[in-house]
Design a protein around this motif. Sequence first.
Motif, PDB file in Angstrom:
ATOM      1  N   MET A   1       0.842  -1.365   0.123  1.00 28.00           N
ATOM      2  CA  MET A   1       0.133   0.122  -0.031  1.00 28.00           C
ATOM      3  C   MET A   1       0.838   1.087   0.015  1.00 28.00           C
ATOM      4  SD  MET A   1      -2.321   1.583   3.039  1.00 28.00           S
ATOM      5  CE  MET A   1      -2.989  -0.162   3.512  1.00 28.00           C
ATOM      6  N   SER A   2       0.280   2.201  -0.807  1.00 31.14           N
ATOM      7  CA  SER A   2       1.083   3.380  -0.495  1.00 31.14           C
ATOM      8  C   SER A   2       0.198   4.635  -0.410  1.00 31.14           C
ATOM      9  CB  SER A   2       1.780   3.972  -2.042  1.00 31.14           C
ATOM     10  OG  SER A   2       2.679   3.002  -2.493  1.00 31.14           O
ATOM     11  N   VAL A   3       0.677   5.563   0.454  1.00 34.28           N
ATOM     12  CA  VAL A   3      -0.282   6.732   0.689  1.00 34.28           C
ATOM     13  C   VAL A   3       0.614   8.005   0.038  1.00 34.28           C
ATOM     14  CG1 VAL A   3      -0.939   8.357   2.555  1.00 34.28           C
ATOM     15  CG2 VAL A   3      -0.819   5.828   3.144  1.00 34.28           C
ATOM     16  N   LEU A   4      -0.345   8.537  -0.711  1.00 32.13           N
ATOM     17  CA  LEU A   4      -0.002   9.546  -1.856  1.00 32.13           C
ATOM     18  C   LEU A   4      -0.413  11.105  -1.201  1.00 32.13           C
ATOM     19  CD1 LEU A   4       1.585  10.715  -4.404  1.00 32.13           C
ATOM     20  CD2 LEU A   4      -0.424  10.182  -5.404  1.00 32.13           C
ATOM     21  N   GLY A   5       0.367  11.783  -0.672  1.00 37.14           N
ATOM     22  CA  GLY A   5      -0.162  13.226  -0.274  1.00 37.14           C
ATOM     23  C   GLY A   5       0.940  14.127  -0.540  1.00 37.14           C
ATOM     24  N   THR A   6       0.741  15.422  -0.004  1.00 39.78           N
ATOM     25  CA  THR A   6       1.592  16.440  -0.072  1.00 39.78           C
ATOM     26  C   THR A   6       2.899  16.381   0.573  1.00 39.78           C
ATOM     27  OG1 THR A   6       0.713  17.822   1.597  1.00 39.78           O
ATOM     28  CG2 THR A   6      -0.338  18.116  -0.592  1.00 39.78           C
TER      29      THR A   6
ATOM     30  N   VAL B   1      -3.759   5.145  -1.342  1.00 36.83           N
ATOM     31  CA  VAL B   1      -4.632   6.037  -0.614  1.00 36.83           C
ATOM     32  C   VAL B   1      -4.121   7.439  -1.213  1.00 36.83           C
ATOM     33  CG1 VAL B   1      -5.186   6.766   1.773  1.00 36.83           C
ATOM     34  CG2 VAL B   1      -4.718   4.477   1.095  1.00 36.83           C
ATOM     35  N   LEU B   2      -5.134   8.000  -1.432  1.00 34.39           N
ATOM     36  CA  LEU B   2      -5.183   9.689  -1.836  1.00 34.39           C
ATOM     37  C   LEU B   2      -5.070  10.448  -0.686  1.00 34.39           C
ATOM     38  CD1 LEU B   2      -6.956   9.517  -5.124  1.00 34.39           C
ATOM     39  CD2 LEU B   2      -4.491   9.365  -4.736  1.00 34.39           C
ATOM     40  N   ALA B   3      -4.427  10.977  -0.174  1.00 35.52           N
ATOM     41  CA  ALA B   3      -4.108  11.651   1.369  1.00 35.52           C
ATOM     42  C   ALA B   3      -4.235  13.182   0.925  1.00 35.52           C
ATOM     43  CB  ALA B   3      -3.081  11.551   1.822  1.00 35.52           C
ATOM     44  N   CYS B   4      -4.941  13.622  -0.147  1.00 39.82           N
ATOM     45  CA  CYS B   4      -5.208  15.032  -0.433  1.00 39.82           C
ATOM     46  C   CYS B   4      -6.542  15.248  -1.254  1.00 39.82           C
ATOM     47  CB  CYS B   4      -4.203  15.623  -1.411  1.00 39.82           C
ATOM     48  SG  CYS B   4      -4.294  17.365  -2.082  1.00 39.82           S
ATOM     49  N   THR B   5      -7.136  16.154  -0.912  1.00 39.25           N
ATOM     50  CA  THR B   5      -8.666  16.322  -1.517  1.00 39.25           C
ATOM     51  C   THR B   5      -8.497  16.591  -3.113  1.00 39.25           C
ATOM     52  OG1 THR B   5      -8.841  18.438  -0.564  1.00 39.25           O
ATOM     53  CG2 THR B   5      -9.872  16.592   0.546  1.00 39.25           C
ATOM     54  N   HIS B   6      -7.417  17.136  -3.459  1.00 36.81           N
ATOM     55  CA  HIS B   6      -7.189  17.390  -4.799  1.00 36.81           C
ATOM     56  C   HIS B   6      -7.070  16.400  -5.832  1.00 36.81           C
ATOM     57  CE1 HIS B   6      -6.459  21.366  -2.880  1.00 36.81           C
ATOM     58  NE2 HIS B   6      -6.482  22.006  -4.174  1.00 36.81           N
ATOM     59  N   TYR B   7      -6.430  15.404  -5.200  1.00 39.48           N
ATOM     60  CA  TYR B   7      -6.057  14.226  -6.137  1.00 39.48           C
ATOM     61  C   TYR B   7      -7.189  13.415  -6.939  1.00 39.48           C
ATOM     62  CZ  TYR B   7      -1.301  14.954  -3.907  1.00 39.48           C
ATOM     63  OH  TYR B   7      -0.425  15.143  -3.291  1.00 39.48           O
ATOM     64  N   PRO B   8      -8.472  13.334  -6.192  1.00 46.03           N
ATOM     65  CA  PRO B   8      -9.330  12.620  -7.020  1.00 46.03           C
ATOM     66  C   PRO B   8      -9.960  13.541  -8.212  1.00 46.03           C
ATOM     67  CG  PRO B   8      -9.776  12.500  -4.570  1.00 46.03           C
ATOM     68  CD  PRO B   8      -8.642  13.421  -4.799  1.00 46.03           C
TER      69      PRO B   8
ATOM     70  N   ASP C   1      -9.433   9.787 -13.044  1.00 47.94           N
ATOM     71  CA  ASP C   1      -9.288   8.966 -14.429  1.00 47.94           C
ATOM     72  C   ASP C   1      -7.953   8.884 -15.058  1.00 47.94           C
ATOM     73  OD1 ASP C   1     -12.089   8.841 -14.223  1.00 47.94           O
ATOM     74  OD2 ASP C   1     -12.574  10.394 -15.798  1.00 47.94           O
ATOM     75  N   ARG C   2      -7.094   9.928 -14.797  1.00 40.61           N
ATOM     76  CA  ARG C   2      -5.885   9.872 -15.324  1.00 40.61           C
ATOM     77  C   ARG C   2      -4.793   9.252 -14.390  1.00 40.61           C
ATOM     78  NH1 ARG C   2      -4.539  15.326 -17.822  1.00 40.61           N
ATOM     79  NH2 ARG C   2      -2.882  14.263 -18.518  1.00 40.61           N
ATOM     80  N   LEU C   3      -5.135   9.224 -13.159  1.00 40.90           N
ATOM     81  CA  LEU C   3      -4.501   8.035 -12.192  1.00 40.90           C
ATOM     82  C   LEU C   3      -4.345   6.764 -12.738  1.00 40.90           C
ATOM     83  CD1 LEU C   3      -5.129  10.143  -8.879  1.00 40.90           C
ATOM     84  CD2 LEU C   3      -3.133  10.422 -10.135  1.00 40.90           C
TER      85      LEU C   3
ATOM     86  N   GLU D   1      -6.140  -0.463  -6.141  1.00 42.26           N
ATOM     87  CA  GLU D   1      -7.410   0.134  -5.741  1.00 42.26           C
ATOM     88  C   GLU D   1      -6.942   1.504  -5.284  1.00 42.26           C
ATOM     89  OE1 GLU D   1     -11.174   0.417  -4.412  1.00 42.26           O
ATOM     90  OE2 GLU D   1     -10.262  -1.457  -5.280  1.00 42.26           O
ATOM     91  N   TRP D   2      -7.655   2.550  -5.661  1.00 38.91           N
ATOM     92  CA  TRP D   2      -7.409   3.968  -5.347  1.00 38.91           C
ATOM     93  C   TRP D   2      -8.405   4.410  -4.164  1.00 38.91           C
ATOM     94  CZ3 TRP D   2      -3.386   6.487  -7.472  1.00 38.91           C
ATOM     95  CH2 TRP D   2      -2.831   5.889  -8.516  1.00 38.91           C
ATOM     96  N   ILE D   3      -7.979   4.875  -3.127  1.00 39.82           N
ATOM     97  CA  ILE D   3      -8.824   5.150  -1.971  1.00 39.82           C
ATOM     98  C   ILE D   3      -8.931   6.698  -1.965  1.00 39.82           C
ATOM     99  CG2 ILE D   3      -9.342   5.185   0.401  1.00 39.82           C
ATOM    100  CD1 ILE D   3      -9.266   2.437  -0.941  1.00 39.82           C
ATOM    101  N   ASP D   4     -10.086   7.135  -2.317  1.00 43.27           N
ATOM    102  CA  ASP D   4     -10.577   8.471  -2.258  1.00 43.27           C
ATOM    103  C   ASP D   4     -10.813   9.068  -0.972  1.00 43.27           C
ATOM    104  OD1 ASP D   4     -12.054  10.971  -2.575  1.00 43.27           O
ATOM    105  OD2 ASP D   4     -12.997  10.362  -4.471  1.00 43.27           O
ATOM    106  N   PRO D   5     -10.181  10.120  -0.455  1.00 44.74           N
ATOM    107  CA  PRO D   5     -10.434  10.497   0.830  1.00 44.74           C
ATOM    108  C   PRO D   5     -11.783  11.073   1.334  1.00 44.74           C
ATOM    109  CG  PRO D   5      -9.315  12.109  -0.224  1.00 44.74           C
ATOM    110  CD  PRO D   5      -9.433  11.216  -1.299  1.00 44.74           C
ATOM    111  N   ALA D   6     -12.762  11.604   0.212  1.00 48.64           N
ATOM    112  CA  ALA D   6     -13.812  12.256   0.321  1.00 48.64           C
ATOM    113  C   ALA D   6     -14.975  11.516   1.413  1.00 48.64           C
ATOM    114  CB  ALA D   6     -14.618  12.701  -1.105  1.00 48.64           C
ATOM    115  N   PRO D   7     -15.173  10.580   1.321  1.00 46.15           N
ATOM    116  CA  PRO D   7     -16.157   9.912   1.981  1.00 46.15           C
ATOM    117  C   PRO D   7     -15.718   9.825   3.446  1.00 46.15           C
ATOM    118  CG  PRO D   7     -15.873   8.408   0.185  1.00 46.15           C
ATOM    119  CD  PRO D   7     -14.850   9.456   0.170  1.00 46.15           C
TER     120      PRO D   7
END
Length: 153
Positions: A1-6, A77-84, A88-90, A99-105
């Motif tokens: 698993m990776s956590v992608l954030g700023t 895991v997308l750890a920034c609300t901008h990334y989602p 589609d491009r990701l 599996e891409w995890i969107d932080p919004a929910p």
Amino acid sequence: MSVLGTKGTVKREYTRALIRDFALGCDVTLVGSADLAALAEAALSGDKITDREIFAEIAPCFVGDSESDPARTDTVVLACTHYPLLMDRLVKLAPWPVEWIDPAPAIARRVADLLGPAGNEADDTGAQMIFTSGRPHELIPALMPFFGGRVPA
């Protein structure tokens, strides 16, 4: 698993505590992106963003050599609300399906917890809209009637 954030997000102790508390036994790669949030904002504004620019930011998320490698990335895991905004491009640019995890929910659930249950009391404070980019937004004139003609910027 990776956590992608700023870069700031992945340096925070709060992020590391979440991993300790919730990533039970997972190998976690923290990836601090310098430019992905700005690329997402630029894309949202209609600017052309190249696949090369996006891939350069997400490539460090993908570790492991083969499908049989137990450390191979299976989730990001997308750890920034901008990334989602670039989802589609990701998905398209990923070197293999993950599996891409969107932080919004999760953010919405946390806000609901902080606000507590809805009451019957009226909101006497009035609505406010705040933009934090430091530059005027094109939507301000269209939204002003809904905010009493006043949009703090």
